[in-house]
Design a protein around this motif. Structure first.
Motif: not given
Length: 414
Positions: A83-88, A74-77
């Motif tokens: 990179g932020a999604v991977a860190a999360f 959802g954050l990605r969309r």
């Protein structure tokens, strides 16, 4: 033997209960008073800053490895960088405010500091690697999903209580109870100093823990009593940290879902970052002599107390232990009720089978994604029966696309 087992189990429950209840309460406050858009607003753009913020935001959030995936998608969309999604994805399931406090209760201040620090560093490293290595890779398609939100009406304090004592315990209660049972069994059945048979080969211990932890489905809180019990039996602190990091952060289900929603190379970076990070921090911990002495002594004393004494817990800890067991019992009762509940299905409704949903975050993500489809009047998920009931005129294909886009598996009509 049964009496010794129950006494040991009760000791571990009383030791963890005050910290768990406080952690659940703080998690409820974060959930109700911090809007989801707060997280999204700081994760847009590329570079180091969104990765750092994503990892920092993920560390205190009480999301398991399955619940974090729809949230991350959802954050990605919403525009967050890969990179932020991977860190999360990497930092969030390893720890949470509840597990940090529970780690302190059973394993001491050293582990309570190292564990979130390791989650933060591995999250940042994984995010930077994704930004670096996937710059030219095309985006993975998928449907929009949303963070878990409960009913936003009513008194906020009531919603905090409902989330912390019902929704959250429904999600982690079974795995937490399993962790407590395994810990008590290890305390009673495994000989003292068992892992000293490995000699000085602590790296072998870590590899054994990886083999156990990677496919295992355990939450960050449920892994604590297991790691504490193994540590008391001679497991090296570094190997215990490997279990605490890899167990909650990854499992076979999350690997498959991340491969499906984020792509193969993203999944490989995610998996290798967790494995390499766990072993690296395990080695660092094993060589931090002062810290090791403190954490080992604390854990050994704690485990010895819980196994050898009866009735020596303070009134406060006893009350907290009773409350925790009541909350877990209520969660189990609600799950049983949900499994056997039969609701009338209107003629305009269709009931579909959906695999891969494990918690209320999964439930809310599927309901939100399907409810947003054209022609859908309502959508409701029964977690225990793994069903999705949809009222409206939306096609099966559009519903399947929405469900699959959340990272779950649409199985068709029941």
């Amino acid at each position: 033997m049964v009496k010794v087992f129950l006494v040991t189990l009760w000791g571990v429950v009383c030791e963890m209960a005050p910290y768990l209840l406080l952690g659940f309460l703080v998690a409820g406050v974060l959930h109700v008073f911090v809007p989801s858009r707060f997280y999204r607003n700081y994760l847009n753009g590329k570079g180091f800053r969104p990765v750092l913020i994503a990892a920092l935001l993920g560390v205190p959030l009480p999301l398991c490895s399955c619940g974090v995936i729809p949230t991350a998608v959802g954050l990605r969309r919403e525009g967050a960088s890969r990179g932020a999604v991977a860190a999360f994805l990497i930092a969030t399931p390893q720890t949470g405010i509840d597990s940090i406090l529970a780690t302190f209760s059973l394993m001491g201040l050293g582990f309570a500091i190292v564990r979130p620090a390791a989650a933060l560093v591995t999250g940042i490293c994984g995010g930077l690697l994704v930004n670096r290595l996937l710059r030219r890779e095309p985006e993975t398609a998928g449907a929009a999903v949303a963070d878990y939100v409960d009913d936003t009406s009513g008194n906020r304090l009531v919603r905090v209580f409902r989330y912390s004592s019902v929704s959250m315990i429904q999600d982690i209660g079974p795995r937490l109870l399993l962790g407590l049972l395994i810990a008590a069994l290890i305390q009673m059945a495994v000989p003292d100093e068992f892992f000293l048979r490995f000699g000085s080969n602590t790296l072998l211990q870590m590899l054994v823990m990886l083999v156990i932890a990677v496919p295992m489905y355990v939450c960050s809180t449920g892994s604590i009593p297991i790691a504490a019990a193994l540590l008391a039996k001679g497991l090296s602190p570094g190997a215990a940290l490997v279990l605490l990091m890899a167990g909650p952060a990854v499992n076979l289900g999350s690997i498959l879902v991340i491969h499906k929603t984020m792509g193969r190379r993203f999944m490989l970076i995610y998996l290798l970052t967790i494995i390499v990070g766990a072993v690296t921090f395990g080695l660092i911990l094993n060589n931090a002599d002062g810290l090791l002495q403190f954490t080992s002594a604390h854990t050994g004393n704690c485990c010895a107390d819980t196994a050898m004494h009866t009735g020596h817990h303070s009134l406060f800890r006893t009350v907290c232990g009773i409350l925790l067991l009541l909350f877990i019992s209520n969660a189990f009762a609600m799950k049983i009720f949900e499994r056997f509940r039969k609701e009338p299905v209107a003629s305009s409704c269709q009931v579909y089978r959906v695999e891969g949903m494990h918690c209320n975050h999964c439930k809310a993500s599927v309901e939100k994604a399907v409810s947003q489809l054209k022609g859908v009047d309502s959508a409701s998920v029964n977690l225990e029966q793994k069903t999705l009931t949809v009222q409206g005129t939306a096609t099966d294909k559009s519903i399947a696309d929405a469900v699959n886009g959340c990272g779950f598996e649409f199985k068709g009509l029941v």
